[in-house]
Design an enzyme around this catalytic site. Structure first.
Site, PDB file in Angstrom:
ATOM      1  N   GLU A 294      -5.404  -0.277  96.572  1.00 46.10           N
ATOM      2  CA  GLU A 294      -5.257  -1.265  97.637  1.00 46.10           C
ATOM      3  C   GLU A 294      -5.237  -0.592  99.004  1.00 46.10           C
ATOM      4  O   GLU A 294      -4.405   0.270  99.278  1.00 46.10           O
ATOM      5  CB  GLU A 294      -3.981  -2.072  97.424  1.00 46.10           C
ATOM      6  CG  GLU A 294      -4.083  -2.999  96.230  1.00 46.10           C
ATOM      7  CD  GLU A 294      -2.781  -3.679  95.885  1.00 46.10           C
ATOM      8  OE1 GLU A 294      -2.830  -4.653  95.118  1.00 46.10           O
ATOM      9  OE2 GLU A 294      -1.722  -3.240  96.370  1.00 46.10           O
TER      10      GLU A 294
ATOM     11  N   THR B 297       0.829 -14.993  99.448  1.00 46.89           N
ATOM     12  CA  THR B 297       0.342 -15.958 100.420  1.00 46.89           C
ATOM     13  C   THR B 297      -1.142 -15.806 100.670  1.00 46.89           C
ATOM     14  O   THR B 297      -1.747 -16.640 101.297  1.00 46.89           O
ATOM     15  CB  THR B 297       1.090 -15.801 101.761  1.00 46.89           C
ATOM     16  OG1 THR B 297       0.933 -14.456 102.224  1.00 46.89           O
ATOM     17  CG2 THR B 297       2.558 -16.115 101.592  1.00 46.89           C
TER      18      THR B 297
ATOM     19  N   THR C 150      -0.225  -1.475  85.739  1.00 50.30           N
ATOM     20  CA  THR C 150      -1.055  -2.410  86.473  1.00 50.30           C
ATOM     21  C   THR C 150      -2.517  -2.105  86.414  1.00 50.30           C
ATOM     22  O   THR C 150      -3.192  -2.016  87.411  1.00 50.30           O
ATOM     23  CB  THR C 150      -0.669  -2.555  87.924  1.00 50.30           C
ATOM     24  OG1 THR C 150       0.695  -2.863  87.947  1.00 50.30           O
ATOM     25  CG2 THR C 150      -1.389  -3.685  88.589  1.00 50.30           C
TER      26      THR C 150
ATOM     27  N   ASN D 109       0.032  -6.008 100.412  1.00 50.02           N
ATOM     28  CA  ASN D 109       1.196  -6.264  99.573  1.00 50.02           C
ATOM     29  C   ASN D 109       2.263  -7.103 100.265  1.00 50.02           C
ATOM     30  O   ASN D 109       3.049  -7.778  99.602  1.00 50.02           O
ATOM     31  CB  ASN D 109       1.777  -4.940  99.079  1.00 50.02           C
ATOM     32  CG  ASN D 109       0.936  -4.370  97.956  1.00 50.02           C
ATOM     33  OD1 ASN D 109       1.031  -4.808  96.818  1.00 50.02           O
ATOM     34  ND2 ASN D 109       0.078  -3.424  98.281  1.00 50.02           N
TER      35      ASN D 109
ATOM     36  N   THR E 116      -7.955  -8.627  90.350  1.00 48.12           N
ATOM     37  CA  THR E 116      -6.931  -9.273  91.182  1.00 48.12           C
ATOM     38  C   THR E 116      -7.189  -8.873  92.640  1.00 48.12           C
ATOM     39  O   THR E 116      -7.994  -9.482  93.307  1.00 48.12           O
ATOM     40  CB  THR E 116      -5.508  -8.901  90.727  1.00 48.12           C
ATOM     41  OG1 THR E 116      -5.398  -7.475  90.603  1.00 48.12           O
ATOM     42  CG2 THR E 116      -5.176  -9.552  89.394  1.00 48.12           C
TER      43      THR E 116
ATOM     44  N   LYS F 150      -9.790  -3.021  85.365  1.00 52.01           N
ATOM     45  CA  LYS F 150      -9.324  -3.554  86.640  1.00 52.01           C
ATOM     46  C   LYS F 150      -8.079  -2.785  87.023  1.00 52.01           C
ATOM     47  O   LYS F 150      -7.351  -2.275  86.167  1.00 52.01           O
ATOM     48  CB  LYS F 150      -9.037  -5.056  86.573  1.00 52.01           C
ATOM     49  CG  LYS F 150      -7.910  -5.503  85.654  1.00 52.01           C
ATOM     50  CD  LYS F 150      -6.489  -5.375  86.153  1.00 52.01           C
ATOM     51  CE  LYS F 150      -6.292  -5.997  87.513  1.00 52.01           C
ATOM     52  NZ  LYS F 150      -4.849  -5.799  87.968  1.00 52.01           N
TER      53      LYS F 150
END
Length: 408
Positions: A281, A408, A195, A403, A158, A184
């Protein structure tokens, strides 16, 4: 656990199709713009399996379907995974869609429905576009080539920046046995599972219940000891499949090579856990915390995870600031009984605290070491003989940006 390292060999070019009997594929079907988003792992024969799931009370439809499959016989022959859509919080329709994914996979691969697991990852609360899924599943043609294994590892991503794969070879009953894994995970990482998805393949001969025991224990020391942002997810799990095609005697706790197998499984899980933490991230640094001299392993792990999960510690590491006060503050917040007067802390092998008293160190040398991409924090409690570790990453401006703009 004492195991001869010589009995375990890391295969740098290995993958989830290296163990005998496995094939894989990853492809792009349109769930994510221009990226692979559907994949499958298939075994030539029904494989013994085990799984560990998220502890989030809100559990996604694919997870419920996979639980149903594994509970039937403790065997799997195929795993189908999509990314870009979590199929979570999608009501009864979402559950029906997950069961349809299972049925479509069973028909396409020619296996029993309860031999198919399904997994999804991505945005929560959006219906799965089943027309795309239906057309996509029938295009999946798994192969035993390494490049197809890599395509699967790409298809499950992702916000990840890198694929995460590892593979080991061991000797069981004098025969070569291989074990590999793919994962992942980048954001919302704070398992008891969270997650992250991980799929492990091995040609070891091991029954479902024995494999489940080993996986559950090892997950507690590896995947459950990573944290990126403290959030737990709805979808995530670790699944292990064992084809048995190495043709050894059945491996169980009485087997002479049991510890070798467990050590190899732990190395796979630990490798993947570290890769997930490192790919958090917006992350620029991997943080490893080791707690030594605790009264119990659980207490050591709890303190380690408290430290690595601290936003203040994470931001200090990102800023390359040797603010050890944030570390000792986290220790005190862990709710583990400690002696506040006997704590030692080393940061990048430099002693900053001894018997809970500050130590002089070279700021210039420390600054240089904190510029490295892997940061080690060691805490000595001087209370017992037990140890525990946890992994995480720094917290950067980029994390907020990723995040804030996820949909978007």
């Amino acid at each position: 656990m004492m195991v001869k390292v010589a009995s375990i060999t890391k295969l740098e070019d290995g993958s989830i199709v290296t163990p005998k009997g496995f094939s894989a594929i990853g492809t792009a079907i349109g769930l994510k713009k221009g990226k692979k988003d559907l994949g499958a792992i298939v075994c030539d024969t029904p494989a013994s399996c085990a799984a560990v799931y998220t502890t989030n009370q809100i559990q996604a439809a694919p997870l419920q379907v996979t639980k149903d499959s594994i509970a039937t016989e403790g065997k799997l022959q195929a795993i189908i995974v999509n990314s870009g859509n979590a199929n979570a919080c999608t009501g009864m329709k979402g559950l029906q869609d997950a069961y349809e994914m299972r049925a479509l996979g069973a028909e396409h691969f020619g296996v029993k429905e309860n031999y198919v697991a399904v997994a999804s990852t991505g945005v929560i609360g959006v219906p799965l576009p089943m027309e795309i899924i239906r057309k996509g599943i029938v295009t999946l043609i798994p192969a035993k080539e390494e490049n197809e294994a890599h395509s699967f590892s790409e298809a499950i991503l992702t916000t990840d920046l890198i694929t995460k794969e590892t593979c080991y070879e061991m000797i069981i009953d004098g025969k070569k046995v291989t074990i590999a894994g793919v994962a992942k995970g980048s954001g919302m990482i704070h398992p008891n599972m969270a997650t992250m998805l991980s799929f492990i393949t091995t040609d070891a001969h091991i029954e479902h219940d024995v494999l489940q025991t080993a996986l559950s224990q090892i997950t507690n020391h590896t995947f459950n000891q990573i944290t990126v942002d403290g959030d737990t997810s709805t979808n995530d799990m670790v699944i292990a499949m064992a084809s048995g095609l190495s043709e050894t005697k059945p491996i169980d706790m009485e087997h002479a090579d049991w510890e070798t197998f467990v050590f190899a499984l732990q190395k796979v899980c630990e490798d993947l856990a570290k890769k997930i933490a490192q790919d958090g991230e917006g992350a620029t640094k991997l943080i490893e915390v080791n707690v030594l001299g605790a009264q119990t392993n659980e207490e050591a792990k709890k303190i380690a995870k408290q430290i690595v999960g601290s936003s203040l510690v994470k931001t200090a590491i990102h800023g390359e600031d040797p603010n050890w006060g944030r570390i000792i503050s986290s220790i005190g917040q862990s709710e583990v009984a400690i002696n506040p007067n006997t704590i030692d802390i080393t940061l990048q092998s430099i002693v900053v605290l001894k018997n809970s008293e500050p130590q002089m160190f070279s700021e210039e040398e420390m600054k240089m070491r904190l510029q490295e991409h892997e940061i080690m924090i060691d805490v000595y409690l001087h209370l017992g003989e037990e140890t525990g570790s946890a992994w995480g990453c720094d917290l950067s401006y980029e994390y907020v940006k990723i995040n804030a703009c996820y949909r978007t």
